[in-house]
Design an enzyme around this catalytic site. Sequence first.
Site, mmCIF file in Angstrom:
data_model
loop_
_atom_site.group_PDB
_atom_site.id
_atom_site.type_symbol
_atom_site.label_atom_id
_atom_site.label_comp_id
_atom_site.label_asym_id
_atom_site.label_seq_id
_atom_site.Cartn_x
_atom_site.Cartn_y
_atom_site.Cartn_z
ATOM 1 N N ARG A 161 -9.691 0.636 8.943
ATOM 2 C CA ARG A 161 -9.241 -0.728 9.217
ATOM 3 C C ARG A 161 -10.289 -1.518 9.969
ATOM 4 O O ARG A 161 -10.068 -2.698 10.266
ATOM 5 C CB ARG A 161 -7.982 -0.674 10.079
ATOM 6 N N ARG A 217 11.355 -2.144 11.459
ATOM 7 C CA ARG A 217 10.242 -1.746 12.326
ATOM 8 C C ARG A 217 10.000 -2.815 13.380
ATOM 9 O O ARG A 217 10.106 -4.003 13.084
ATOM 10 C CB ARG A 217 8.956 -1.581 11.470
ATOM 11 N N LYS A 262 0.845 -1.213 0.000
ATOM 12 C CA LYS A 262 0.000 0.000 0.000
ATOM 13 C C LYS A 262 0.876 1.257 0.000
ATOM 14 O O LYS A 262 0.666 2.168 -0.790
ATOM 15 C CB LYS A 262 -0.930 0.017 1.231
ATOM 16 N N ARG A 267 -0.276 -9.396 13.218
ATOM 17 C CA ARG A 267 -0.877 -8.421 12.286
ATOM 18 C C ARG A 267 -1.728 -9.130 11.236
ATOM 19 O O ARG A 267 -2.771 -8.615 10.834
ATOM 20 C CB ARG A 267 0.220 -7.601 11.601
ATOM 21 N N ARG A 310 11.726 -6.042 5.077
ATOM 22 C CA ARG A 310 11.622 -4.575 4.909
ATOM 23 C C ARG A 310 12.611 -3.860 5.825
ATOM 24 O O ARG A 310 12.795 -4.226 6.972
ATOM 25 C CB ARG A 310 10.203 -4.108 5.227
HETATM 26 P P1 AP5 Z 1 4.852 -1.618 1.820
HETATM 27 O O1 AP5 Z 1 4.541 -0.804 0.623
HETATM 28 O O2 AP5 Z 1 5.558 -0.970 2.947
HETATM 29 O O3 AP5 Z 1 3.523 -2.365 2.309
HETATM 30 P P2 AP5 Z 1 2.301 -1.837 3.130
HETATM 31 O O4 AP5 Z 1 1.084 -2.512 2.607
HETATM 32 O O5 AP5 Z 1 2.288 -0.346 3.185
HETATM 33 O O6 AP5 Z 1 2.695 -2.470 4.538
HETATM 34 P P3 AP5 Z 1 2.629 -1.875 5.983
HETATM 35 O O7 AP5 Z 1 3.300 -2.921 6.848
HETATM 36 O O8 AP5 Z 1 3.198 -0.501 6.095
HETATM 37 O O9 AP5 Z 1 1.134 -1.853 6.215
HETATM 38 P P4 AP5 Z 1 0.392 -1.938 7.504
HETATM 39 O O10 AP5 Z 1 -0.954 -1.683 7.021
HETATM 40 O O11 AP5 Z 1 0.549 -3.143 8.336
HETATM 41 O O12 AP5 Z 1 1.143 -0.833 8.400
HETATM 42 P P5 AP5 Z 1 0.770 0.650 8.797
HETATM 43 O O13 AP5 Z 1 2.012 1.415 8.810
HETATM 44 O O14 AP5 Z 1 -0.404 1.144 8.055
HETATM 45 O O15 AP5 Z 1 5.708 -2.895 1.339
HETATM 46 C C1 AP5 Z 1 6.205 -3.848 2.262
HETATM 47 C C2 AP5 Z 1 7.567 -4.353 1.783
HETATM 48 O O16 AP5 Z 1 7.407 -5.055 0.558
HETATM 49 C C3 AP5 Z 1 8.587 -3.220 1.476
HETATM 50 O O17 AP5 Z 1 9.869 -3.678 1.830
HETATM 51 C C4 AP5 Z 1 8.505 -3.031 -0.038
HETATM 52 O O18 AP5 Z 1 9.736 -2.564 -0.599
HETATM 53 C C5 AP5 Z 1 8.172 -4.443 -0.520
HETATM 54 N N1 AP5 Z 1 7.277 -4.444 -1.681
HETATM 55 C C6 AP5 Z 1 6.224 -3.634 -1.944
HETATM 56 N N2 AP5 Z 1 5.610 -3.991 -3.098
HETATM 57 C C7 AP5 Z 1 6.301 -5.070 -3.565
HETATM 58 C C8 AP5 Z 1 6.163 -5.906 -4.714
HETATM 59 N N3 AP5 Z 1 5.187 -5.711 -5.628
HETATM 60 N N4 AP5 Z 1 7.037 -6.913 -4.887
HETATM 61 C C9 AP5 Z 1 8.057 -7.132 -3.978
HETATM 62 N N5 AP5 Z 1 8.242 -6.380 -2.857
HETATM 63 C C10 AP5 Z 1 7.372 -5.366 -2.658
HETATM 64 O O19 AP5 Z 1 0.252 0.409 10.296
HETATM 65 C C11 AP5 Z 1 1.139 0.009 11.317
HETATM 66 C C12 AP5 Z 1 0.367 -0.118 12.617
HETATM 67 O O20 AP5 Z 1 -0.199 1.156 12.979
HETATM 68 C C13 AP5 Z 1 -0.820 -1.074 12.626
HETATM 69 O O21 AP5 Z 1 -0.441 -2.414 12.845
HETATM 70 C C14 AP5 Z 1 -1.641 -0.505 13.785
HETATM 71 O O22 AP5 Z 1 -1.095 -0.844 15.018
HETATM 72 C C15 AP5 Z 1 -1.465 0.991 13.591
HETATM 73 N N6 AP5 Z 1 -2.500 1.574 12.719
HETATM 74 C C16 AP5 Z 1 -2.302 2.201 11.526
HETATM 75 N N7 AP5 Z 1 -3.476 2.584 11.000
HETATM 76 C C17 AP5 Z 1 -4.436 2.188 11.875
HETATM 77 C C18 AP5 Z 1 -5.847 2.270 11.877
HETATM 78 N N8 AP5 Z 1 -6.521 2.832 10.862
HETATM 79 N N9 AP5 Z 1 -6.511 1.757 12.932
HETATM 80 C C19 AP5 Z 1 -5.864 1.201 13.986
HETATM 81 N N10 AP5 Z 1 -4.519 1.087 14.033
HETATM 82 C C20 AP5 Z 1 -3.803 1.567 12.987
#
Ligand code: AP5
Length: 217
Positions: free
Chosen positions: A88, A159, A13, A170, A127
Site C-alpha cells: 500500500r 466495520r 479486491k 481512507r 457493506r
Molecule cells: P470488497 O470486495 O470488500 O472491497 P475491497 O476492495 O476488498 O474493500 P476493503 O474496504 O476491504 O479494502 P481496503 O483495502 O480498504 O481494506 P482492507 O481490509 O485491506 O467490496 C466492498 C463492498 O462492495 C462489499 O459490500 C461488496 O459486496 C460490494 N461489491 C464488491 N464488488 C462489487 C461490484 N462489482 N458491484 C457492486 N458491489 C460490489 O484494510 C483495512 C485497513 O487495514 C486499512 O485501512 C489499514 O488501516 C489496514 N491495512 C491493511 N493492509 C495494510 C497495509 N498493507 N498497510 C498498512 N495498513 C494496512
Amino acid sequence: MNIILLGPPGAGKGTQAKKISEHFSLPHISTGDILRENISNNTSLGLRAKSYMSRGELVPDELLITIVKDRLSRKDCSGGFMLDGYPRTIPQADALQMILTESGKKIDAVLNISVDDEELIKRLSGRRMCKCGASYHVNFNPPKKEGVCDACKEKLYQRDDDKPDAIKNRLVVYKKQTQPLIDYYNRKKLLRTIDGSKEISQIFEEVKNVLEEYEKL
Ligand code: AP5
C-alpha cells in the site's frame, strides 16, 4: 502465479480475491483480514493496529512488512499467492521486491481494480460483514434474511472503518499513499487495469481472461 490486487477501498479486491483463490487455487493473503483477526484475538499487533484502522489510516510499514514476510514464507505460498491490500506504500513495495528476490520469486501480475469515488462510497457504506468472514452489501449483494449471514446465521455488523468519516479518510490516504503504486508497477510493465464498475461476475470474467494469459506465459 504470484499476483497483487491493487485498488481503492471498496473496489472489490476482497470479492474478486475469493473467486480468484478458488478458481486458480491460490492462497488469498489479505493484510486487512490478518490485522482484523489480530484485533479480535487481542494480540499486541492487534492492539497497535486498531486505532490506525478505525481512523482509516495505514498501519505502520514495519508491522506490515514483518507480517507479509512471515506469511509468504509458509508452505502454501510455494506454488503461488495472491496479495490483497499489500503493498500500500512504496516502502512496502520495495520490501516485497527484496523478500521475493531473496527467495528466487517474482511478481507475475498486478491487477488494478478501478472504480470512481461515488461508487466506492456507496459500496463501503452499504457493506455488512459476518465474523465468519462473509461479506454482503445491503443493496448489491444482500443476505437472504436482512442482517443475518446466509452461511452461519450470525448477526451481520458494519466495520468501524466503513463509517462516513473513516471512509472519507481512507479515500484521501489511498490517493496520497497507495495510488503512486500504479505508476510504480506500470513502469515495471506488470500492471493491468480492470474496470471495477461492472457486475461482480463480469469483472471476474475479465480478471480470469487476464490471468489465463499470464498462466500461458
Ligand atoms: P470488497 O470486495 O470488500 O472491497 P475491497 O476492495 O476488498 O474493500 P476493503 O474496504 O476491504 O479494502 P481496503 O483495502 O480498504 O481494506 P482492507 O481490509 O485491506 O467490496 C466492498 C463492498 O462492495 C462489499 O459490500 C461488496 O459486496 C460490494 N461489491 C464488491 N464488488 C462489487 C461490484 N462489482 N458491484 C457492486 N458491489 C460490489 O484494510 C483495512 C485497513 O487495514 C486499512 O485501512 C489499514 O488501516 C489496514 N491495512 C491493511 N493492509 C495494510 C497495509 N498493507 N498497510 C498498512 N495498513 C494496512
